[in-house]
Design a protein around this motif. Sequence first.
Motif, PDB file in Angstrom:
ATOM      1  N   MET A   1      12.850 -15.542  -1.779  1.00 12.82           N
ATOM      2  CA  MET A   1      13.970 -15.320  -3.176  1.00 12.82           C
ATOM      3  C   MET A   1      12.924 -13.989  -3.531  1.00 12.82           C
ATOM      4  O   MET A   1      11.989 -13.546  -3.304  1.00 12.82           O
ATOM      5  N   ILE A   2      13.519 -12.772  -4.376  1.00 10.64           N
ATOM      6  CA  ILE A   2      13.464 -12.166  -4.308  1.00 10.64           C
ATOM      7  C   ILE A   2      12.804 -11.421  -6.180  1.00 10.64           C
ATOM      8  O   ILE A   2      14.155 -12.291  -6.289  1.00 10.64           O
ATOM      9  N   ILE A   3      12.240 -11.981  -6.486  1.00  8.49           N
ATOM     10  CA  ILE A   3      11.962 -11.500  -8.275  1.00  8.49           C
ATOM     11  C   ILE A   3      12.389  -9.963  -8.699  1.00  8.49           C
ATOM     12  O   ILE A   3      12.218  -9.194  -8.370  1.00  8.49           O
ATOM     13  N   THR A   4      13.358 -10.788  -9.686  1.00  7.63           N
ATOM     14  CA  THR A   4      14.231  -9.239  -9.979  1.00  7.63           C
ATOM     15  C   THR A   4      14.330  -8.731 -11.187  1.00  7.63           C
ATOM     16  O   THR A   4      13.984  -7.738 -11.779  1.00  7.63           O
ATOM     17  N   SER A   5      13.376 -10.083 -12.485  1.00  6.92           N
ATOM     18  CA  SER A   5      13.491  -9.752 -13.793  1.00  6.92           C
ATOM     19  C   SER A   5      12.389 -10.354 -14.239  1.00  6.92           C
ATOM     20  O   SER A   5      11.583 -10.939 -13.554  1.00  6.92           O
ATOM     21  N   LEU A   6      12.019  -9.182 -15.226  1.00  9.09           N
ATOM     22  CA  LEU A   6      10.674  -8.664 -15.941  1.00  9.09           C
ATOM     23  C   LEU A   6      10.598 -10.688 -16.881  1.00  9.09           C
ATOM     24  O   LEU A   6       9.829 -10.863 -17.605  1.00  9.09           O
ATOM     25  N   ARG A   7      11.437 -11.391 -17.398  1.00  8.42           N
ATOM     26  CA  ARG A   7      11.818 -12.383 -17.958  1.00  8.42           C
ATOM     27  C   ARG A   7      11.243 -13.555 -16.930  1.00  8.42           C
ATOM     28  O   ARG A   7      11.346 -14.694 -17.660  1.00  8.42           O
ATOM     29  N   ASN A   8      11.505 -13.298 -15.504  1.00  7.48           N
ATOM     30  CA  ASN A   8      11.021 -14.333 -15.075  1.00  7.48           C
ATOM     31  C   ASN A   8       9.401 -15.046 -15.583  1.00  7.48           C
ATOM     32  O   ASN A   8       8.803 -14.577 -16.032  1.00  7.48           O
ATOM     33  N   PRO A   9       9.471 -16.737 -15.295  1.00  2.00           N
ATOM     34  CA  PRO A   9       8.103 -16.984 -16.360  1.00  2.00           C
ATOM     35  C   PRO A   9       6.758 -16.692 -15.399  1.00  2.00           C
ATOM     36  O   PRO A   9       5.513 -16.637 -16.285  1.00  2.00           O
ATOM     37  N   ARG A  10       6.910 -16.231 -14.182  1.00  4.88           N
ATOM     38  CA  ARG A  10       5.714 -16.049 -12.885  1.00  4.88           C
ATOM     39  C   ARG A  10       5.375 -15.147 -13.559  1.00  4.88           C
ATOM     40  O   ARG A  10       4.611 -14.509 -13.893  1.00  4.88           O
ATOM     41  N   ILE A  11       6.617 -13.677 -14.387  1.00  2.00           N
ATOM     42  CA  ILE A  11       6.077 -12.407 -14.378  1.00  2.00           C
ATOM     43  C   ILE A  11       5.411 -12.086 -15.379  1.00  2.00           C
ATOM     44  O   ILE A  11       4.898 -11.002 -15.993  1.00  2.00           O
ATOM     45  N   VAL A  12       6.014 -13.397 -16.744  1.00  2.00           N
ATOM     46  CA  VAL A  12       5.329 -13.196 -18.057  1.00  2.00           C
ATOM     47  C   VAL A  12       4.710 -13.676 -18.348  1.00  2.00           C
ATOM     48  O   VAL A  12       3.571 -13.109 -19.062  1.00  2.00           O
ATOM     49  N   ALA A  13       4.156 -14.406 -17.881  1.00  2.00           N
ATOM     50  CA  ALA A  13       2.345 -14.857 -17.203  1.00  2.00           C
ATOM     51  C   ALA A  13       1.638 -14.119 -16.952  1.00  2.00           C
ATOM     52  O   ALA A  13       0.771 -14.218 -17.549  1.00  2.00           O
ATOM     53  N   VAL A  77       4.506 -13.836  -2.881  1.00  2.00           N
ATOM     54  CA  VAL A  77       6.568 -13.458  -3.534  1.00  2.00           C
ATOM     55  C   VAL A  77       6.454 -12.045  -3.967  1.00  2.00           C
ATOM     56  O   VAL A  77       5.933 -11.033  -4.406  1.00  2.00           O
ATOM     57  N   GLU A  78       7.810 -12.050  -3.370  1.00  2.00           N
ATOM     58  CA  GLU A  78       8.246 -10.381  -2.992  1.00  2.00           C
ATOM     59  C   GLU A  78       9.200 -10.007  -4.844  1.00  2.00           C
ATOM     60  O   GLU A  78       9.261 -10.995  -5.046  1.00  2.00           O
ATOM     61  N   VAL A  79       8.646  -8.685  -5.396  1.00  2.00           N
ATOM     62  CA  VAL A  79       9.750  -8.894  -6.012  1.00  2.00           C
ATOM     63  C   VAL A  79      10.086  -7.584  -5.878  1.00  2.00           C
ATOM     64  O   VAL A  79       9.798  -6.875  -5.361  1.00  2.00           O
ATOM     65  N   SER A  80      11.224  -6.825  -7.135  1.00  2.00           N
ATOM     66  CA  SER A  80      11.891  -6.261  -6.953  1.00  2.00           C
ATOM     67  C   SER A  80      11.085  -4.388  -6.976  1.00  2.00           C
ATOM     68  O   SER A  80       9.989  -4.557  -7.846  1.00  2.00           O
ATOM     69  N   GLU A  81      11.738  -2.980  -7.567  1.00  2.00           N
ATOM     70  CA  GLU A  81      10.306  -1.999  -7.612  1.00  2.00           C
ATOM     71  C   GLU A  81      10.172  -2.096  -8.862  1.00  2.00           C
ATOM     72  O   GLU A  81       9.495  -1.610  -9.698  1.00  2.00           O
TER      73      GLU A  81
END
Length: 272
Positions: A1-13, A77-81
């Motif tokens: 799964m690719i994380i595409t949102s800056l609001r994802n809890p992992r990304i926020v942390a 973990v893959e993330v979007s550009e």
Amino acid sequence: MIITSLRNPRIVALRKLGRRRQRLLQGRFVAEGLQALHMAQEAGWSPLELCHCPALFSSPAAADLLGRFREGGARPVEVSEHVMRGLSDREEPQGLVATFALPQVTLADLQLPPEPLVLLLDRLRDPGNLGTLLRTADAVGASAVLLLPPCVDPHDPKVVRASMGSCFSLPVVTVDSSEALLAWLRERELPLYGGDASGQLWTTLDWRGGLALAMGNEAEGLDEALTQHCDHLAALPQQGRAESLNVAVAGGVLMYAWRAANPAQVSTPGMP
């Protein structure tokens, strides 16, 4: 799964790690870029979290580094550009951002070679200066860097970036007090050299053997109490109109004075 949102809890942390309080709360710090992460991988650091964005890989080196982290047990973990650009402090992200556990190294943990160079930084405030001094200390073969507070956080993203990954190659210890530091130096019979404009010309000093080199605050220089305990004070000549030298430049010159006087000395990082 690719994380595409800056609001994802992992990304926020992860994005909160730019603040010192959050680094302490989360027990980790962030690093990015091929050079820094290559140094981390070579030094045996295992990322707690590794975000990657293949769309931003500019060379095969990024994919190769990602593969080596995978072989070492990392689970990227893959993330979007869009997300990677939100994580990165660079104008042109290189597609890799990782977090690592904050090291818990104390003076008691340091294992020094017979004639080490130990760099002591007194109340340094600028992240760029600290990062540059870490990089130079690594280059000359110093065994450890000691910080006297209040000092810039060695795991600030700006410090990590300025060090070009050298923060992963040698131990950095924040010392509780100058008294504890001086007692530690006495136990190891390490003379204390200080960088100070009132001292002797640096070329007239004997730099042979193990020693601790102290550099002071950008505005105030070395603390007066610490200066009084220095065995030698080293001064760099100034012939122009500049009022003072940048601490990273001065520290680099003096560290290389030690290196030149000890060409056969091989210092290894003083980690257990």
